[in-house]
Write a protein that holds these residues in place. Structure first.
Motif, PDB file in Angstrom:
ATOM      1  N   ARG A  57      -2.823   1.615  -7.509  1.00  0.00           N
ATOM      2  CA  ARG A  57      -1.598   1.317  -7.100  1.00  0.00           C
ATOM      3  C   ARG A  57       0.071   0.853  -8.858  1.00  0.00           C
TER       4      ARG A  57
ATOM      5  N   MET B 113      -8.226   0.894  -5.036  1.00  0.00           N
ATOM      6  CA  MET B 113      -6.685   1.261  -4.998  1.00  0.00           C
ATOM      7  C   MET B 113      -5.760   0.037  -5.303  1.00  0.00           C
TER       8      MET B 113
ATOM      9  N   ALA C 168       4.965   4.932  -0.206  1.00  0.00           N
ATOM     10  CA  ALA C 168       5.567   4.412   1.669  1.00  0.00           C
ATOM     11  C   ALA C 168       6.165   3.174   1.500  1.00  0.00           C
ATOM     12  N   ASP C 169       5.551   2.601   0.292  1.00  0.00           N
ATOM     13  CA  ASP C 169       5.905   0.422   0.407  1.00  0.00           C
ATOM     14  C   ASP C 169       7.112   0.757  -0.485  1.00  0.00           C
TER      15      ASP C 169
ATOM     16  N   LYS D  64       0.887   7.527  -3.278  1.00  0.00           N
ATOM     17  CA  LYS D  64       1.723   8.172  -1.652  1.00  0.00           C
ATOM     18  C   LYS D  64       1.910   6.631  -0.743  1.00  0.00           C
ATOM     19  N   LEU D  65       1.374   5.299  -1.558  1.00  0.00           N
ATOM     20  CA  LEU D  65       0.869   4.615  -0.649  1.00  0.00           C
ATOM     21  C   LEU D  65       1.899   3.434  -1.048  1.00  0.00           C
ATOM     22  N   GLU D  66       3.027   4.215  -2.792  1.00  0.00           N
ATOM     23  CA  GLU D  66       3.454   3.160  -3.151  1.00  0.00           C
ATOM     24  C   GLU D  66       5.290   3.823  -2.819  1.00  0.00           C
TER      25      GLU D  66
ATOM     26  N   ALA E  70      -3.213   9.170  -4.098  1.00  0.00           N
ATOM     27  CA  ALA E  70      -3.411   8.704  -2.874  1.00  0.00           C
ATOM     28  C   ALA E  70      -2.742   8.010  -2.955  1.00  0.00           C
ATOM     29  N   ALA E  71      -2.644   6.826  -4.615  1.00  0.00           N
ATOM     30  CA  ALA E  71      -2.112   5.663  -4.685  1.00  0.00           C
ATOM     31  C   ALA E  71      -0.626   5.433  -4.559  1.00  0.00           C
TER      32      ALA E  71
END
Length: 740
Positions: A227, A223, A274-275, A270-272, A267-268
């Protein structure tokens, strides 16, 4: 030269070992590490040529190489090294060559000879353990001793980092930057998260970081990699001028670049999101993803323009019916209706755009506005994105114009501008020239420093190439219709006598300029060349002989070759080598670094912003001196001397030829432009138009009529994904809140 890919081939079972002293480094590419060495090899009477890869290499070092002998068709017998190991020299001759190679600043051939004569083989130990003893050598005082000791310490740490980097395919200059960024923590940082390199260090991209990550055992599907890869994909888009990309395009690009599944990218993502690294929004109804910095920059630009535009002009009401006859009497110029209309609008507008091509009277209008306002004691500031554009503006207006960076007082230590919302510029009117070149990030910084009460005059040519950096600020402002725009199209009689100007306007309107041989002397010519080889010969002949003889121009200072692209036989890189050999062949004091030769008299260009030296991307200078003993080159930029250590010469390139993109904002007495069908990927109307409009007294196209026609007809320049026009349009109509 044998191509690099050949080095990956060959049968390891036939390997030989070659060992010897590096007599000379003929070529070394910082990008790939590829090098061509002349070796005094053990068991060989004559010098031998070896080719291979090394992160760093210097004359005097001892080399051990394994590979095989090949007979290259062009260069003859060479040793092709698949593995190449270097070590510090141990012989007196090797030590002297190494120290005198320029690797350590403060030591050149003269001091290297004195130091070796005095200390013998102990010289390295003396530098490291007893540097005060260096002063025993004639000519070495406290300052030089300190410089040598400091440079040696840096080299030692760099060499330790080099060992790590070399194993991971990273070259010399990048290693120096890594060391400067992370210091002694460099190896730890790289080991923990190599993708930080791509984010933190100029010149290191995702690909290099990815190579290190792979060798450190980080999985392709990790990940941390995916990302980082999303920012990489958006940065690739940013390199093409985009501020964001449609979600589907971004996913497809990330899948292709990273060689992973779309599920992992999503999936990555969504994390980016969120950050807050990236932001989702839409452009013309299309869902898009933006790097957050660019997204906010566009929004700030829109908010600032509209806030500035919302106020009253900061000068008392001016009666244009009285001001216009006054300015005509002052200047002796009879203004056309289009010009008087533009001046009337400017005198009552808080923010105004003036756009148009050459010969349409932009300078006359701007000068008239400035003189009228100056008579009313209005505080004026003038700026442009490049040094050459600012200089042209100063010459055209008779008032000081500064680069945007100088106007905003860039602070290299803080790596930011001193002028901002808290410390705004002191002016009633800011004039920005060559605004088509200003990207969204620089425009954000500029507008943040403009007081709310000041007026803003944006001047530029919308039909030129857009900015090299992301966004299309001028185009978006005009497209939004949120701000009044004066679009000048009338070419005035005196300007219409110039074939440069008439040809530029023909190109801009989609018509092919007259390429036939003119009957009388003029300022626009077409010289046919059927293929690249012939084009190179003709370009060199024009620059070296024909133009100087016929027009009395200096071939180095007055004539600029502008190319559609860098690569290829008639690209800027290849033509620089040819023109340098033709125009500065016998220059003494040459130095070879980073694949280029530099000598006194050479025309050079800075290729990235250096805030410490106060030289910027696209600035042109001339090499004044090369000091091998000091390891320094001095270049003159418009009367100002700038000193480069030999290790810093990766920011300079010869500038006998440059790309048209690099020439934006500049003007030259004479311009020579090769236009061939091999440039098809870059042949676009706005590119040719921009190139032709760089010439002040003379423009010569060299190439094929078919290639000129291709460029004139091609308006398919890629659309840039940006949201500024929507921010402006939406906010102007009250649909979006304007930040206080």
């Amino acid at each position: 030269m044998t191509r690099n890919r050949d080095l990956e081939e060959g049968d390891p079972t036939t390997s030989e070992v070659l060992a010897g002293l590096v007599e000379r480094v003929t070529f070394h590419s910082v990008e790939s590490g590829f090098c061509v060495l002349r070796l005094k090899a053990r068991g060989h009477r004559d010098l031998v040529t070896a080719i291979g890869h090394a992160a760093t290499i210097s004359a005097g070092e001892w080399v051990t190489a394994s590979g095989e002998w090949i007979n290259d068709r062009t260069h003859g017998l060479q040793f092709r090294a698949r593995f190449l190991k270097t070590s510090a020299p141990s012989s007196l001759e090797g030590i002297e060559k190494y120290l005198g190679s320029g690797m350590v600043r403060g030591i050149g051939p003269v001091y290297a000879k004195r130091m070796v004569k005095h200390f013998g083989k102990d010289v390295f130990d003396i530098i490291e353990a007893a540097p005060e003893r260096l002063r025993e050598v004639a000519g070495i005082g406290p300052k030089r001793a300190e410089k040598i000791t400091s440079a040696w310490a840096d080299q030692k740490v760099i060499r330790e980092i080099m060992v790590f980097l070399h194993q991971h395919g990273v070259g010399t200059v990048r290693a120096v930057r890594i060391f400067k960024t992370y210091g002694t923590d460099a190896v730890q940082v790289m080991s923990e998260n190599p993708y930080r390199l791509a984010r933190d260090i100029r010149g290191i991209g995702f690909r290099t970081a990815d190579l290190i990550a792979e060798k450190l055992g980080i999985e392709k599907t990790a990940m941390i990699r995916v990302r980082a890869g999303i920012s990489y994909a958006l940065s690739e888009a940013m390199g093409n001028g985009h501020c964001g990309l449609p979600v589907a395009d971004l996913t497809a690009l990330a899948v292709k670049l990273l060689d992973i599944s779309a599920d992992l990218v999503e999936a990555a993502m969504k994390l980016e999101l969120a950050d807050g690294t990236v932001i989702n929004d839409s452009v013309a109804g299309e869902p898009c993803t933006f790097l957050s910095g660019l997204y906010h920059a566009e929004k700030v630009v829109a908010d600032r323009i509209l806030r500035i535009a919302a106020g009253e002009v900061p000068w008392p009401e001016i009666d244009a019916d009285r001001a216009l006859p006054w300015i005509e009497s002052q200047t002796g110029i009879s203004l056309a209706v289009s010009q008087t209309d533009a001046i009337r609008l400017a005198l009552r507008s808080k923010v105004l755009v003036i756009t148009g091509g050459p010969g349409v009277g932009k300078t006359t209008i701007v000068n008239s506005i400035l003189r009228i306002l100056e008579a009313k004691s209005v505080e004026l500031l003038l700026c442009a994105p490049t040094g050459r554009a600012a200089k042209r503006m100063t010459e055209a207006t008779g008032r000081e114009a500064r680069t945007i960076h100088r106007l905003l007082e860039f602070d290299p230590q803080a790596f930011g501008f001193k002028r901002d919302r808290e410390n705004p510029l002191d002016c009633d009117l800011l004039v920005v020239d060559e605004s088509s070149m200003v990207d969204v990030l620089l425009m954000q910084s500029l507008l943040n420093a403009v007081p709310d009460g000041a007026a803003l005059l944006i001047v530029g040519d919308i039909d030129q190439l857009p900015s090299v950096g992301p966004g299309q600020v001028l185009a978006d402002i005009i497209e939004s219709e949120a701000i009044p725009v004066v679009r000048l199209t009338e070419v005035f009689r005196q300007a219409a006598e110039s074939r440069i100007i008439t040809s530029a306007h023909l190109i801009n309107s989609g018509r092919i300029p007259d390429l036939t041989k003119p009957e009388a002397e003029t300022d626009f010519y077409f010289v046919p060349a059927s293929d690249p080889e012939q084009a190179v010969t003709r370009v060199v002949e024009l620059v070296r002989t024909r133009i100087p003889r016929r027009f009395g121009l200096n071939p180095i200072r007055d004539v600029q070759v502008l190319c559609p692209m860098n690569r290829g036989g008639v690209g800027a890189r290849s033509l620089n080598i040819e023109l340098q050999a033709a125009l500065n062949p016998t220059a003494g004091g040459k130095i070879e670094r980073f694949g280029w030769t530099f000598a006194p008299g050479d025309k050079v260009m800075q290729i990235e912003n250096d805030y410490d030296k106060d030289v910027y991307n696209g600035d042109i200078g001339y090499v004044a001196s090369v000091d091998v003993d000091e390891g320094e080159l001095v270049a003159d930029f418009d009367g100002r001397s700038v000193t480069y250590g030999f290790g810093e010469l990766d920011t300079l390139v010869p500038a006998y030829a440059a790309t048209i993109h690099k020439s934006q904002g500049s003007e030259y007495p004479a311009v020579v432009i090769p236009v061939l069908t091999q440039h098809y990927a870059m042949l676009q109307r706005n590119l040719l138009y921009t190139g032709v409009t760089r010439g002040k007294k003379l423009v010569v196209l060299v190439g094929q009529p078919k290639a000129v026609a291709m460029a004139v007809k091609n308006t398919s320049g890629r659309r840039r994904w940006s949201k500024l026009d929507e921010w402006l349009r939406g906010a102007a109509s009250g649909r979006t809140h304007v930040a206080p």
